[in-house]
Write an enzyme that holds these catalytic residues in place. Structure first.
Site, short mmCIF file in Angstrom:
data_model
loop_
_atom_site.label_atom_id
_atom_site.label_comp_id
_atom_site.label_asym_id
_atom_site.label_seq_id
_atom_site.Cartn_x
_atom_site.Cartn_y
_atom_site.Cartn_z
N PRO A 120 0.85 -1.19 0.00
CG PRO A 120 0.33 -0.72 2.25
CD PRO A 120 1.15 -1.66 1.37
CB ALA B 255 -3.37 2.83 4.21
CG ASN B 256 -5.68 1.66 -1.39
OD1 ASN B 256 -5.75 2.84 -1.09
ND2 ASN B 256 -6.16 1.17 -2.50
NE ARG B 257 -9.63 -4.40 3.99
CZ ARG B 257 -9.79 -4.41 5.31
NH1 ARG B 257 -8.88 -4.95 6.09
NH2 ARG B 257 -10.83 -3.85 5.85
CB SER B 258 -2.05 -3.62 -0.29
OG SER B 258 -0.99 -4.28 -0.96
#
Ligand code: CTP
Ligand code: CA
Length: 222
Positions: free
Chosen positions: A21, A33-36
């Site tokens: 992310p 943030a993104n989920r990654s």
């Protein structure tokens, strides 16, 4: 000599991979943030290195170990990721697996924002640069430019639209409607202007090896 080449089909190629992310700070203790997990991108970097490529991995904040033989550059924000990607050019092939945050806080507070009054403070956003689209129009554009697209519905249609919009060569459409996020397996479709290849749901390492095989085939034909 033949055996050596066939086991290292990407020898002599520089491959740039982004993964994980990005974190976009709001204040010293909060971020967007993104989920990654970064697992798919790290697996691709590992598979590319195993195939003989020189690999630069630009990684957002993740807790994964650097794959053997890979040069890793750690970044936090989308703008740092873009700068690191441009620094790493030229590259023969770029695979943009990172889940880049589309927006960042318009202003980053220097001190922790405190709760006050009844209503939460409004959060003003600015759009982040599109790193993939920027590479597509870069004067050192990689010869093969691959994007990833995590989708929850209309997966192929969204991926085909992105392929056109971003000016890249392939989109790896990632079906995240199930339990993929942070998981060990992945279900992807390789979307190219000349057609779509759907892979089985497989461990991320195996998805990575198949993608690198497709890339090696492409390199051999061009
Ligand atoms: N990407 C990028 N820079 C951004 C956003 C996305 O380089 N600021 C890249 C990702 O690494 C990925 C591809 O673009 O390879 C597609 O990302 P995605 O989020 O699916 O595309 P978006 O254009 O942001 O569309 P959406 O509105 O679906 O998020
Ligand atoms: Ca996005």
């Amino acid at each position: 000599a033949f055996a050596a080449t066939s086991h290292r089909p990407l020898h002599g190629k520089h491959i740039l991979v982004t993964a994980g992310p990005t974190h976009e700070p709001i204040d010293p203790v909060r971020y967007i943030a993104n989920r990654s997990s970064g697992r798919q991108g790290f697996a691709i970097a590992a598979a590319a290195a195993e195939s003989g490529a020189q690999v630069t991995l630009v990684a957002g904040p993740v807790t994964l170990e650097t794959p053997q033989g890979v040069t890793r550059i750690n970044v936090e924000t989308a703008r740092q990721m873009q700068a690191a990607v441009e620094q790493a050019l030229p590259a023969d092939i770029a695979i943009m697996v990172a889940a880049v945050a589309d927006w960042r806080a318009a202003d980053q507070a220097e001190q922790k924002i405190k709760k006050k009054g009844d209503a939460p403070a409004p959060l003003e956003l600015s759009e982040n640069p599109d790193i993939l689209a920027g590479l597509a129009s870069h004067d050192q554009r990689p010869g093969l430019l691959i994007g990833f697209a995590a989708e929850t519905e209309n997966i192929i249609a969204h991926a085909e639209a992105k392929l056109a919009r971003k000016g890249c060569d392939w989109i790896i459409a990632n079906d995240v409607s199930g339990d993929v996020m942070g998981g060990m397996s992945n279900s992807v479709h390789i979307v190219r202007s000349d057609g779509v290849e759907s892979l089985d749901t497989l461990p991320k390492e195996q998805v990575a090896r198949l993608l690198v095989e497709r890339i090696a085939d492409h390199v051999a034909q061009n």
